[in-house]
Structure formats: C-alpha cells, structure tokens
Design a protein around this motif. Structure first.
Motif, PDB file in Angstrom:
ATOM      1  N   ASP A  90     -67.983 -51.670 -80.677  1.00 32.63           N
ATOM      2  CA  ASP A  90     -69.324 -51.183 -80.341  1.00 32.63           C
ATOM      3  C   ASP A  90     -69.517 -51.118 -78.827  1.00 32.63           C
ATOM      4  O   ASP A  90     -70.092 -50.165 -78.302  1.00 32.63           O
ATOM      5  N   HIS A  91     -69.009 -52.096 -78.139  1.00 31.78           N
ATOM      6  CA  HIS A  91     -69.120 -52.146 -76.682  1.00 31.78           C
ATOM      7  C   HIS A  91     -68.452 -50.915 -76.066  1.00 31.78           C
ATOM      8  O   HIS A  91     -69.019 -50.267 -75.174  1.00 31.78           O
ATOM      9  N   LEU A  94     -70.252 -47.472 -77.161  1.00 32.48           N
ATOM     10  CA  LEU A  94     -71.548 -47.265 -76.514  1.00 32.48           C
ATOM     11  C   LEU A  94     -71.421 -47.062 -74.998  1.00 32.48           C
ATOM     12  O   LEU A  94     -72.408 -47.068 -74.292  1.00 32.48           O
TER      13      LEU A  94
END
Length: 99
Positions: A90-91, A94
């Motif tokens: 996710d890091h 995004l």
C-alpha cells in the motif's frame, strides 16, 4: 494464499469441503473442488486441520474440517506477515515509496 484463506474460514467453525469451495468462489477467489480437496488433504497431512465424518440430512456422510492448534498458529503467523506485506505494498502503490 488460498491455503491461508481456507484456514481463516475454519477458524470459527468446522466446515465441509464443498462449503469451502462455495464460500471461496463467492468471495471471488478461484476455487474448485479439484483445487480445494487436494489442498485440504495436504493441510490434514501437515496436521493443520483435522477431520471428522458427520451424517448429512441430504445424502451420504460428509467429511468436516476444523483447525488444529498448529493450524491456528500457522494462521496467526500468516496474518502478521500479510499485514506487514499489505502495508508495504500500500505504501508503494500510494506513491510513498522511497527513492
């Protein structure tokens, strides 16, 4: 991943194979009897699940699967690893990856 999804479905209650196939398919995962039953057999050999036979109101007896303590431990380990992995992905997705 499918192995751990099966373990997760068994964490609260025992289920029979076709029930697992149905639930996994409804969740959008590719799951057929030809995939699930060999997986369940391997999980049983690895002592992550145990089985019992129970009468069925609509046909022959069914083999039900439930988690062993070893299976619960494997699921807990995977859950921790998955959470860390998901956070990392996710890091990056995004746009907060390091350069």
């Amino acid at each position: 991943m499918l192995e751990h999804c099966v373990l997760a479905l068994l964490q609260d209650d025992e289920r029979y194979g076709y029930d697992l196939v149905t639930e996994l398919s409804e969740a959008g995962l590719l799951a057929s009897e030809g995939t699930i039953y060999p997986l369940l057999s391997r999980l049983r050999k690895e002592e992550l699940v145990r089985t019992s036979w129970q009468e069925s109101p609509s046909g022959p007896p069914r083999r039900y699967y439930s988690l062993t303590d070893r299976g619960r431990s494997a699921l807990a380990d995977f859950t921790t690893s998955w959470t860390d992995f998901r956070t990392s992905v996710d890091h990056i997705l995004l746009g907060r990856g390091t350069r």
